[in-house]
Design a protein around this motif. Structure first.
Motif, PDB file in Angstrom:
ATOM      1  N   ASP A 159      38.694  37.506  45.802  1.00 38.02           N
ATOM      2  CA  ASP A 159      37.610  36.542  45.687  1.00 38.02           C
ATOM      3  C   ASP A 159      37.547  36.075  44.235  1.00 38.02           C
ATOM      4  OD1 ASP A 159      35.521  34.937  46.446  1.00 38.02           O
ATOM      5  OD2 ASP A 159      34.000  36.497  46.210  1.00 38.02           O
ATOM      6  N   LEU A 160      36.995  34.903  44.032  1.00 39.58           N
ATOM      7  CA  LEU A 160      36.899  34.368  42.675  1.00 39.58           C
ATOM      8  C   LEU A 160      36.026  35.280  41.828  1.00 39.58           C
ATOM      9  CD1 LEU A 160      37.622  31.960  40.810  1.00 39.58           C
ATOM     10  CD2 LEU A 160      35.451  30.923  41.517  1.00 39.58           C
ATOM     11  N   PRO A 161      36.572  35.856  40.736  1.00 37.46           N
ATOM     12  CA  PRO A 161      35.798  36.820  39.942  1.00 37.46           C
ATOM     13  C   PRO A 161      34.652  36.155  39.185  1.00 37.46           C
ATOM     14  CG  PRO A 161      38.168  37.057  39.545  1.00 37.46           C
ATOM     15  CD  PRO A 161      37.968  35.762  40.287  1.00 37.46           C
ATOM     16  N   PRO A 162      33.658  36.928  38.791  1.00 40.36           N
ATOM     17  CA  PRO A 162      32.600  36.394  37.917  1.00 40.36           C
ATOM     18  C   PRO A 162      33.197  35.985  36.575  1.00 40.36           C
ATOM     19  CG  PRO A 162      32.430  38.779  38.093  1.00 40.36           C
ATOM     20  CD  PRO A 162      33.457  38.360  39.108  1.00 40.36           C
ATOM     21  N   VAL A 163      32.530  35.078  35.894  1.00 42.82           N
ATOM     22  CA  VAL A 163      33.087  34.511  34.670  1.00 42.82           C
ATOM     23  C   VAL A 163      33.188  35.530  33.544  1.00 42.82           C
ATOM     24  CG1 VAL A 163      32.405  32.145  35.194  1.00 42.82           C
ATOM     25  CG2 VAL A 163      30.802  33.662  34.005  1.00 42.82           C
ATOM     26  N   GLU A 164      32.540  36.656  33.670  1.00 41.43           N
ATOM     27  CA  GLU A 164      32.636  37.701  32.637  1.00 41.43           C
ATOM     28  C   GLU A 164      33.946  38.491  32.744  1.00 41.43           C
ATOM     29  OE1 GLU A 164      28.636  36.384  33.287  1.00 41.43           O
ATOM     30  OE2 GLU A 164      30.016  37.361  34.723  1.00 41.43           O
ATOM     31  N   ASP A 165      34.712  38.287  33.802  1.00 41.26           N
ATOM     32  CA  ASP A 165      35.940  39.054  34.023  1.00 41.26           C
ATOM     33  C   ASP A 165      37.072  38.475  33.174  1.00 41.26           C
ATOM     34  OD1 ASP A 165      38.188  40.371  34.892  1.00 41.26           O
ATOM     35  OD2 ASP A 165      37.754  40.133  37.029  1.00 41.26           O
ATOM     36  N   LYS A 166      37.307  39.076  32.008  1.00 42.13           N
ATOM     37  CA  LYS A 166      38.335  38.578  31.088  1.00 42.13           C
ATOM     38  C   LYS A 166      39.746  38.863  31.582  1.00 42.13           C
ATOM     39  CE  LYS A 166      35.405  39.136  26.987  1.00 42.13           C
ATOM     40  NZ  LYS A 166      35.294  39.781  25.646  1.00 42.13           N
ATOM     41  N   ASN A 167      39.885  39.746  32.554  1.00 46.22           N
ATOM     42  CA  ASN A 167      41.212  39.990  33.114  1.00 46.22           C
ATOM     43  C   ASN A 167      41.676  38.819  33.974  1.00 46.22           C
ATOM     44  OD1 ASN A 167      43.542  41.706  33.643  1.00 46.22           O
ATOM     45  ND2 ASN A 167      42.754  41.826  35.744  1.00 46.22           N
ATOM     46  N   PHE A 168      40.722  37.968  34.390  1.00 47.17           N
ATOM     47  CA  PHE A 168      41.063  36.799  35.207  1.00 47.17           C
ATOM     48  C   PHE A 168      40.969  35.514  34.392  1.00 47.17           C
ATOM     49  CE2 PHE A 168      39.818  33.257  37.973  1.00 47.17           C
ATOM     50  CZ  PHE A 168      40.865  33.270  38.890  1.00 47.17           C
ATOM     51  N   TRP A 169      39.775  35.201  33.922  1.00 40.94           N
ATOM     52  CA  TRP A 169      39.550  33.908  33.261  1.00 40.94           C
ATOM     53  C   TRP A 169      40.330  33.835  31.950  1.00 40.94           C
ATOM     54  CZ3 TRP A 169      37.337  30.242  36.048  1.00 40.94           C
ATOM     55  CH2 TRP A 169      36.571  30.626  37.148  1.00 40.94           C
ATOM     56  N   GLY A 170      41.234  32.841  31.881  1.00 44.75           N
ATOM     57  CA  GLY A 170      42.016  32.640  30.667  1.00 44.75           C
ATOM     58  C   GLY A 170      43.097  33.661  30.438  1.00 44.75           C
ATOM     59  N   ASN A 171      43.523  34.366  31.481  1.00 46.18           N
ATOM     60  CA  ASN A 171      44.595  35.362  31.347  1.00 46.18           C
ATOM     61  C   ASN A 171      45.824  34.858  32.090  1.00 46.18           C
ATOM     62  OD1 ASN A 171      46.266  37.550  31.136  1.00 46.18           O
ATOM     63  ND2 ASN A 171      45.013  38.923  32.375  1.00 46.18           N
ATOM     64  N   TRP A 172      46.721  34.219  31.348  1.00 49.37           N
ATOM     65  CA  TRP A 172      47.920  33.650  31.967  1.00 49.37           C
ATOM     66  C   TRP A 172      48.925  34.728  32.383  1.00 49.37           C
ATOM     67  CZ3 TRP A 172      44.782  30.549  29.228  1.00 49.37           C
ATOM     68  CH2 TRP A 172      44.609  29.236  29.663  1.00 49.37           C
ATOM     69  N   ASP A 173      48.721  35.956  31.993  1.00 47.45           N
ATOM     70  CA  ASP A 173      49.554  37.055  32.477  1.00 47.45           C
ATOM     71  C   ASP A 173      49.161  37.488  33.886  1.00 47.45           C
ATOM     72  OD1 ASP A 173      51.265  37.335  30.293  1.00 47.45           O
ATOM     73  OD2 ASP A 173      49.828  38.603  29.215  1.00 47.45           O
ATOM     74  N   ASN A 174      47.993  37.072  34.347  1.00 46.79           N
ATOM     75  CA  ASN A 174      47.482  37.478  35.650  1.00 46.79           C
ATOM     76  C   ASN A 174      47.942  36.466  36.710  1.00 46.79           C
ATOM     77  OD1 ASN A 174      45.987  38.095  37.944  1.00 46.79           O
ATOM     78  ND2 ASN A 174      44.129  38.594  36.800  1.00 46.79           N
ATOM     79  N   PRO A 175      48.760  36.880  37.680  1.00 49.72           N
ATOM     80  CA  PRO A 175      49.224  35.934  38.707  1.00 49.72           C
ATOM     81  C   PRO A 175      48.082  35.255  39.459  1.00 49.72           C
ATOM     82  CG  PRO A 175      50.420  38.020  38.857  1.00 49.72           C
ATOM     83  CD  PRO A 175      49.298  38.237  37.881  1.00 49.72           C
ATOM     84  N   ALA A 176      46.973  35.953  39.630  1.00 52.17           N
ATOM     85  CA  ALA A 176      45.845  35.358  40.351  1.00 52.17           C
ATOM     86  C   ALA A 176      45.280  34.160  39.599  1.00 52.17           C
ATOM     87  CB  ALA A 176      44.751  36.408  40.565  1.00 52.17           C
ATOM     88  N   TRP A 177      45.223  34.249  38.257  1.00 47.61           N
ATOM     89  CA  TRP A 177      44.758  33.111  37.442  1.00 47.61           C
ATOM     90  C   TRP A 177      45.707  31.930  37.601  1.00 47.61           C
ATOM     91  CZ3 TRP A 177      41.046  30.671  35.149  1.00 47.61           C
ATOM     92  CH2 TRP A 177      41.281  29.792  34.093  1.00 47.61           C
ATOM     93  N   ARG A 178      46.999  32.196  37.630  1.00 43.31           N
ATOM     94  CA  ARG A 178      47.959  31.106  37.801  1.00 43.31           C
ATOM     95  C   ARG A 178      47.835  30.491  39.196  1.00 43.31           C
ATOM     96  NH1 ARG A 178      51.294  35.051  35.333  1.00 43.31           N
ATOM     97  NH2 ARG A 178      52.635  35.228  37.191  1.00 43.31           N
ATOM     98  N   HIS A 179      47.555  31.305  40.193  1.00 40.84           N
ATOM     99  CA  HIS A 179      47.298  30.769  41.532  1.00 40.84           C
ATOM    100  C   HIS A 179      46.084  29.844  41.511  1.00 40.84           C
ATOM    101  CE1 HIS A 179      50.239  32.649  44.098  1.00 40.84           C
ATOM    102  NE2 HIS A 179      49.914  33.878  43.705  1.00 40.84           N
ATOM    103  N   TRP A 180      45.051  30.244  40.775  1.00 43.04           N
ATOM    104  CA  TRP A 180      43.839  29.435  40.685  1.00 43.04           C
ATOM    105  C   TRP A 180      44.143  28.067  40.063  1.00 43.04           C
ATOM    106  CZ3 TRP A 180      39.277  28.894  42.637  1.00 43.04           C
ATOM    107  CH2 TRP A 180      38.255  28.237  41.944  1.00 43.04           C
TER     108      TRP A 180
END
Length: 680
Positions: free
Chosen positions: A209-230
């Motif tokens: 599910d779309l993480p809360p904006v406080e989740d730095k492992n997702f938002w702005g983390n180009w190493d995270n495949p889920a962020w790239r999917h987004w």
């Protein structure tokens, strides 16, 4: 099949025009249609009632007006295109908000419902409010302060169906010939969109599910495949919207939209990319937002330097070529001189011109703007020249070398999402080559052989897909050459680059803001984060057959040698430009004819200071009064046995030619901004 070429002028309509039906307004339509024909306009683009869903209660009135305009223009063989926002709506409650909308968005004719009134608005049984984008931070409907409004999500299937139904209704009611379906992008950047449909697609692709904006492992983390999917699914949402729309339109019907630059890191934030949009578009818009040429003394208006325009348009032109469609430029002008320069820049870019005034952005009283020229008053000289000389604007663009644009670097690395990162180096590449008199083309993939592009420049292409790596190997094996600089994904190039690939900023620092309520301000990390210069030795490497590599980013130390290499490998042009100063050059081949266009890079521009001092609103454009090219040579020289025909469309004095052995020198008139030189 490519869209036919057009000479487009805006057909503005204002609130008094919609006092309809009315004999005086009918007479006005007829007089304007005749004037457009006299000015050699081949297509008119409507502008007014822009946030179209706000006009839902008045569709019969609006469509009848449009149908009447279409009928009158069709009598002269002129096509009519409608132009409106597919997804943005104005919303205001207070008198203060109303005043701001009316001032800031006057070209839209921004009559709109209050939040309370809009809560019950429906289209064919479906509530408009159910289509709204959702803010990823608040998980409530996304508020666009810069538009005093909201927007609908292209991932929402009900909205996509509703707009397709509206488009069919509009076409059947009006007889229009094309549609500029605007605003297919995320105008508030990464703040959008957390609706149930976007979240469900992320769940399908990434399993989360779309993480809360406080989740730095997702938002702005180009190493995270889920962020790239987004990031990818946001692009795909726009592509899906236009692809489905195009499938329902009549055969041959023109479809386009607004087209801000794709070759920028902001394109990722807004999910705006010409290559994605061509899934539906058959006419590519390369917007020249603001003044052309730039006025350098007003930071509140749009004033991109001419070389920036050329660089950004190269990406769009390549996308159009890839899709097999034509491109056009949107440009604004308020006088014959400014219309001439806007048109000439479009022609330099091998694009059709859509020229419009933008008087309602000048913040002047109506009794003054009513005295300023309209489109039919200013486009006739340029459009007339084009209509008389169609042979000068045919043929295929000549490219001597390729400049690689990397979707993978822009989309899937943090380096690609910094203003001082990858896209800046791509742009520098094109500036350098165009200014040196070479003719580069943007390329998105390595060709199978080196026939079309014997050499390709890769500036800071930091990431490849596996397919790109294989295509590069085949290109090199076929005799192709690459000149590589900066951070690179090319194997064998030795460097010490270690690019950051994730942000460590708080949610409040990550997203764009609108601090003054009108102008979107990108976050500091996007605008100002530096990438430290290379600490590697200032030396060229040859790590493999056909590869020349310098570890420094373009322009740090390596430009001179890079140009030496490029000149030694490029495909020669049929005529060689050996001497010019201050001009950008493009060439086209039409059979055995070679057509060279030269356009001045820099200008001394002034404005109407008296009117500027009384503006109540300042955005987009100024009222230009002086446009004078500077830094240009009076002669240009070619190495060729052919004797050219020279056209200077906007100078009363004719150019002259002199031959000196194997060289031809063209002596240009004074203050010559634009010239066309045709070699048979």
């Amino acid at each position: 099949m490519k869209t036919e070429s057009h000479r487009i002028a805006t057909w503005w309509y204002h609130l008094p025009d919609l006092q309809w039906p009315d004999p005086d307004n009918l007479d006005k339509i007829r007089r304007r249609a005749h004037a457009y024909a006299e000015a050699n306009v081949s297509a008119a683009m409507l502008f007014g009632a822009h946030f179209r869903w706000d006009w839902l209660p008045f569709f019969p009135l609006l469509h009848d007006y449009i149908a009447t305009v279409a009928e009158e223009l069709h009598g002269y063989g002129i096509k009519l295109f409608d132009h409106h926002s597919v997804c943005l709506v104005h919303r205001y409650t207070t008198r203060a908000e109303m005043r701001r909308v009316m001032e800031d968005s006057r070209p839209h004719l921004p009559l709109s419902p209050t939040f309370e009134a809009a809560s019950d608005w429906t289209w064919r049984g479906k509530k408009l409010n159910d289509w709204r984008m959702i803010d990823v931070s608040t998980r409530k409907p996304l508020w666009h302060p810069q538009y005093t409004g909201e927007g609908f999500c292209p991932r929402n299937p009900e909205f996509r169906q509703a707009y397709r139904e509206y488009a069919a209704y509009l076409i059947s009611e009006t007889g229009i010939d094309g549609l500029s379906a605007d605003d297919g992008r995320y105008f508030y950047g990464y703040n959008a969109c957390a609706c149930e449909h976007c979240r469900a697609e992320l769940q399908r692709r990434a399993g989360i599910d779309l993480p809360p904006v406080e989740d730095k492992n997702f938002w702005g983390n180009w190493d995270n495949p889920a962020w790239r999917h987004w990031l990818d699914l946001r692009y795909d949402s726009m592509g899906l919207f236009y692809q489905e729309l195009a499938a329902t339109l009549p055969e041959g019907f023109m479809l386009t939209g607004c087209g801000a630059a794709s070759a920028t890191p902001g394109a990722l934030m807004n999910a705006c990319d010409a290559r994605v949009l061509t899934r539906g578009w058959n006419y590519i818009n390369m917007e020249l937002v603001g003044n052309t040429p730039p006025y350098k003394n007003d930071p509140m208006t749009g004033n991109s330097p001419i070389p920036n325009r050329v660089a950004h348009s190269s990406h769009h032109q390549a996308a159009a070529e890839e899709a097999g469609v034509r491109a056009f430029c949107t440009a604004f002008a308020h006088s014959t001189a400014s219309a001439n320069h806007a048109w000439a820049l479009c022609k330099l870019l091998d694009a059709d011109a859509w020229i419009g005034t933008l008087k309602t952005r000048l913040g002047l009283p109506r009794h003054i703007t009513d005295t300023l020229p309209c489109e039919e008053d200013i486009v006739g000289e340029a459009f007339g020249f084009e209509a008389r000389h169609p042979e000068l604007f045919r043929g295929e663009s000549i490219g001597q070398l390729g400049v690689y644009f990397s979707d993978e670097t822009r989309n899937h690395t943090m380096f690609g999402n910094l203003k001082k990162g990858y896209c800046a180096d791509y742009e520098k590449s094109l500036h350098l080559l165009f200014s040196a008199g070479l003719c580069p083309h943007t390329v998105f993939t390595f060709p199978e052989n080196a026939e079309k592009y014997p050499v390709i420049l890769l500036s800071s292409v930091a990431k490849f897909t596996e397919e790109e790596k294989e295509r590069l190997k085949r290109y090199l094996a076929a005799g192709g050459k690459v000149i590589v600089t900066g951070p690179t994904a090319v194997e064998g190039c030795k460097n010490s680059w270690k690019l950051p690939n994730r942000l460590d900023v708080n949610a409040d620092e990550f997203f764009p803001k609108v601090p003054d309520g009108v102008h979107l301000k990108q976050p500091d990390w996007f605008l100002n984060r530096d990438v430290p210069a290379s600490g590697d030795e200032d030396a060229w490497q040859t790590p493999g057959e056909g590869i020349w590599y310098h570890p420094h980013r373009l322009g740090e130390t390596n430009s001179e040698k890079l140009m030496e290499l490029a000149r030694s490998f490029v495909k020669p042009t049929p005529v060689e430009l050996t001497e010019s100063q201050g001009y950008l050059c493009t060439m086209r081949r039409d059979g055995e004819k070679v057509i060279v266009q030269l356009f001045a890079q820099d200008y001394d521009v002034d404005i109407n200071h008296e009117l500027d001092s009384i503006r109540t609103h300042r955005s987009r454009v100024n009222l230009l009064t002086t446009i004078k090219p500077i830094g240009i040579s009076k002669t240009v020289t070619f190495k060729t046995a052919k004797t050219p025909e020279v056209y200077t469309p906007f100078n009363t004095e004719e150019a002259k030619t002199e031959r000196n052995g194997e060289f031809v020198t063209v002596l240009l008139p004074e203050d010559c901004s634009y010239t066309i030189i045709s070699f048979r």
